[in-house]
Design an enzyme around this catalytic site. Structure first.
Site, PDB file in Angstrom:
ATOM      1  N   ASN A 102       0.943  -1.357   0.511  1.00 43.76           N
ATOM      2  CA  ASN A 102      -0.314  -0.108  -0.192  1.00 43.76           C
ATOM      3  C   ASN A 102       1.390   1.468   0.256  1.00 43.76           C
ATOM      4  O   ASN A 102       0.195   2.640  -0.641  1.00 43.76           O
ATOM      5  CB  ASN A 102      -1.127   0.141   1.136  1.00 43.76           C
ATOM      6  CG  ASN A 102      -2.093  -1.051   0.875  1.00 43.76           C
ATOM      7  OD1 ASN A 102      -2.260  -1.641  -0.266  1.00 43.76           O
ATOM      8  ND2 ASN A 102      -2.956  -1.516   1.914  1.00 43.76           N
ATOM      9  N   ASP A 112       1.940   0.916  -9.634  1.00 43.41           N
ATOM     10  CA  ASP A 112       0.144  -0.125  -9.742  1.00 43.41           C
ATOM     11  C   ASP A 112       0.370  -0.576 -10.522  1.00 43.41           C
ATOM     12  O   ASP A 112      -0.111  -2.100 -10.148  1.00 43.41           O
ATOM     13  CB  ASP A 112      -0.353   1.226 -11.268  1.00 43.41           C
ATOM     14  CG  ASP A 112      -1.671   0.473 -11.210  1.00 43.41           C
ATOM     15  OD1 ASP A 112      -2.049   0.948  -9.582  1.00 43.41           O
ATOM     16  OD2 ASP A 112      -2.604   0.550 -11.842  1.00 43.41           O
ATOM     17  N   ASP A 136       3.666  -3.178  -7.527  1.00 42.71           N
ATOM     18  CA  ASP A 136       2.196  -2.735  -5.880  1.00 42.71           C
ATOM     19  C   ASP A 136       2.020  -4.258  -5.433  1.00 42.71           C
ATOM     20  O   ASP A 136       1.682  -4.987  -4.403  1.00 42.71           O
ATOM     21  CB  ASP A 136       1.232  -2.408  -5.411  1.00 42.71           C
ATOM     22  CG  ASP A 136       0.049  -1.754  -6.816  1.00 42.71           C
ATOM     23  OD1 ASP A 136      -0.033  -2.934  -7.612  1.00 42.71           O
ATOM     24  OD2 ASP A 136      -0.589  -0.934  -6.550  1.00 42.71           O
ATOM     25  N   ARG A 143       2.101 -10.266  -3.269  1.00 42.65           N
ATOM     26  CA  ARG A 143       1.962 -11.451  -3.835  1.00 42.65           C
ATOM     27  C   ARG A 143       3.705 -11.910  -3.278  1.00 42.65           C
ATOM     28  O   ARG A 143       3.869 -12.870  -2.889  1.00 42.65           O
ATOM     29  CB  ARG A 143       1.971 -12.225  -5.379  1.00 42.65           C
ATOM     30  CG  ARG A 143       0.476 -12.159  -5.735  1.00 42.65           C
ATOM     31  CD  ARG A 143      -0.028 -11.602  -6.977  1.00 42.65           C
ATOM     32  NE  ARG A 143      -1.255 -11.659  -7.546  1.00 42.65           N
ATOM     33  CZ  ARG A 143      -2.021 -10.727  -7.545  1.00 42.65           C
ATOM     34  NH1 ARG A 143      -1.464  -9.290  -7.415  1.00 42.65           N
ATOM     35  NH2 ARG A 143      -2.666 -10.347  -7.758  1.00 42.65           N
ATOM     36  N   ASP A 163      -6.188   0.412  -3.870  1.00 42.77           N
ATOM     37  CA  ASP A 163      -5.191  -0.023  -5.002  1.00 42.77           C
ATOM     38  C   ASP A 163      -5.974   1.225  -6.568  1.00 42.77           C
ATOM     39  O   ASP A 163      -6.157   2.096  -7.036  1.00 42.77           O
ATOM     40  CB  ASP A 163      -4.777  -0.704  -5.168  1.00 42.77           C
ATOM     41  CG  ASP A 163      -4.668  -0.992  -7.272  1.00 42.77           C
ATOM     42  OD1 ASP A 163      -4.652  -0.393  -7.914  1.00 42.77           O
ATOM     43  OD2 ASP A 163      -2.906  -1.637  -7.054  1.00 42.77           O
ATOM     44  N   HIS A 164      -7.460   0.774  -5.716  1.00 47.80           N
ATOM     45  CA  HIS A 164      -8.434   0.780  -7.492  1.00 47.80           C
ATOM     46  C   HIS A 164      -9.055   2.566  -6.713  1.00 47.80           C
ATOM     47  O   HIS A 164      -9.490   3.178  -7.528  1.00 47.80           O
ATOM     48  CB  HIS A 164      -9.624   0.353  -7.296  1.00 47.80           C
ATOM     49  CG  HIS A 164      -9.473  -1.021  -7.806  1.00 47.80           C
ATOM     50  ND1 HIS A 164      -8.637  -1.336  -9.381  1.00 47.80           N
ATOM     51  CD2 HIS A 164      -9.733  -2.394  -7.743  1.00 47.80           C
ATOM     52  CE1 HIS A 164      -8.185  -2.543  -9.163  1.00 47.80           C
ATOM     53  NE2 HIS A 164      -9.254  -3.266  -8.704  1.00 47.80           N
ATOM     54  N   ASP A 182      -7.082   4.849  -7.585  1.00 52.94           N
ATOM     55  CA  ASP A 182      -7.057   4.919  -9.149  1.00 52.94           C
ATOM     56  C   ASP A 182      -7.981   5.547  -9.189  1.00 52.94           C
ATOM     57  O   ASP A 182      -8.172   6.930 -10.646  1.00 52.94           O
ATOM     58  CB  ASP A 182      -7.293   3.671  -9.846  1.00 52.94           C
ATOM     59  CG  ASP A 182      -6.098   2.088 -10.016  1.00 52.94           C
ATOM     60  OD1 ASP A 182      -5.071   3.068  -9.220  1.00 52.94           O
ATOM     61  OD2 ASP A 182      -6.184   1.611 -10.297  1.00 52.94           O
TER      62      ASP A 182
END
Length: 409
Positions: free
Chosen positions: A52, A99, A102, A107, A120-121, A124
């Site tokens: 994040n 973007d 991250d 993972r 994340d979204h 965006d």
């Protein structure tokens, strides 16, 4: 106080147990070229670095590029020094890289979670208005075409998540916004830096910049039509009429802002404040919908932020008839303040809800060298990773997963 600001219902919180992330990125540029750069970059991210934080730095890049144009192009029609366009090109490239890195970092550290996807979204969504302003200022197409570009940008973004809500998977085409459109933006910025912004003003009533905007808009419309077609063809969805009903908030928002822009001079007098106010409101509406999708929660058709927006639009309609109740500029500043407060409240309390339920933190992750990850923490991280990837067997080990082989949208 948090009990009064619960943006996720108890049903949504319970549904997080069934959360899994599914996404397919068919991007031509991403798969052929850029993924090698992204995989290279993630090799240098330390294990203690929370995904994040990478996402947040990407958002700061977008804020930086916007501030450059805010200072240099107050009316969205004048040219800026050439270094500005090179700086914007670099910041867009940095944002695109971050973007994508991250998710790979999540993972790599086995820290994937519903909060990470939402964070994340949401970043965006906030960036949609900033990209519309920055690219319009570069093309020197003026406030009205900037407003048009904002609408063109927000609809494909909303419909992509609308389709994912019903399909259960986010599918990005070979030519999509997060990759190909941003590559195009970078090319435009570099061209402008080399040849100057006057290039985009060639032409009489229809400049080169306007023509470029129209071509990009056609691509956005095609994308929207594809979203409708894909959703309609789904076999296990709810009735298509109910699917369309979920678009009520974005339709209402679009209708209100079009009316507002048509009856008021605020778009000309305060272009940056006007567009960014709309951008923050859109960010809030989109973020609420993304939250509902991630949590498989019921969709709201109306949000409280619409009330002050309707009042401000009505105030402008009355002012256009010659009866001024409240200064339109003052009303715009009030709406901007309310929108910021509403978005911040949503961000804080939604994050708090998810962190409390998932027993995680936003900007820190467990790290063996300084916190000691025990068996239970290893199992929790493994579970979150498998939920993100849609694994059907929780007991399977994820140690053999190579983050470089997983494409992030």
């Amino acid at each position: 106080m948090s009990k009064y600001f619960k943006y996720i219902s108890e049903k949504g919180i319970a549904n997080l147990a069934n959360y899994h992330y599914s996404g397919v990125d068919n991007s031509f540029c991403g798969n052929k070229f850029l993924k090698h750069w992204w995989n290279y970059c993630v090799n240098f991210t330390p294990l203690w670095l929370a995904p994040n934080i990478i996402t947040l730095v990407g958002l700061l890049c977008n804020i930086g590029m916007y501030l450059i144009m805010y200072v240099q192009c107050p009316t969205l029609s004048e040219g800026a020094p050439r270094w500005c366009y090179f700086a914007v090109a670099f910041l867009i490239f940095a944002y695109q890289t971050l973007d994508n890195v991250d998710g790979k970092q999540a993972r790599k550290t086995k820290s994937s979670s519903p909060l990470g996807e939402l964070f994340d979204h949401v970043c965006d969504a906030l960036s949609v208005a900033m990209f519309a302003v920055v690219m319009s200022a570069t093309l020197r197409i003026g406030p009205y075409w900037t407003f048009f570009s904002f609408i063109v940008g927000m609809w494909p973004f909303y419909l992509a998540h609308w389709e994912e809500y019903h399909a259960g998977i986010l599918v990005m085409g070979e030519f999509n916004g997060p990759t190909e459109a941003q590559v195009l933006f970078i090319i435009i910025e570099i061209i402008t830096g080399i040849f100057g912004s006057d290039f985009w003003t060639y032409g009489n009533s229809t400049s080169v910049g306007i023509i470029a905007t129209v071509f990009v808009s056609i691509g956005a419309v095609v994308t929207c039509l594809q979203n409708f077609s894909n959703t309609y063809k789904l076999e296990n969805r709810m009735a298509f009429g109910k699917c369309l009903l979920q678009l009520t908030p974005i339709c209402l928002f679009t209708a209100l802002i079009v009316i507002w822009a048509s009856v008021s001079n605020l778009l000309i007098e305060q272009p940056h404040l006007f567009i960014m106010t709309l951008g923050i409101i859109f960010g809030y509406i989109q973020s609420r919908y993304i939250t509902q999708r991630v949590c498989h929660d019921d969709c709201s058709l109306f949000y409280p932020i619409f009330i002050p927006l309707i009042i401000v639009v009505l105030n402008s309609i009355i002012a256009s008839s010659g009866h001024i109740l409240v200064s339109e500029t003052v009303a715009l500043w009030i709406l901007f303040s309310i929108a910021c407060a509403q978005f911040l409240l949503f961000s804080y309390f939604t994050t708090q809800q998810l962190c409390d339920h998932l027993k995680i933190k936003v900007f820190t992750i467990p790290y063996p060298s300084n916190s000691g990850i025990g068996p239970s923490q290893e199992y929790e991280n493994s579970l979150l990773t498998q939920m993100e990837e849609g694994s059907s067997s929780i007991g399977n080990s994820t140690d053999d997963i190579n983050p470089n082989e997983i494409e992030e949208i």
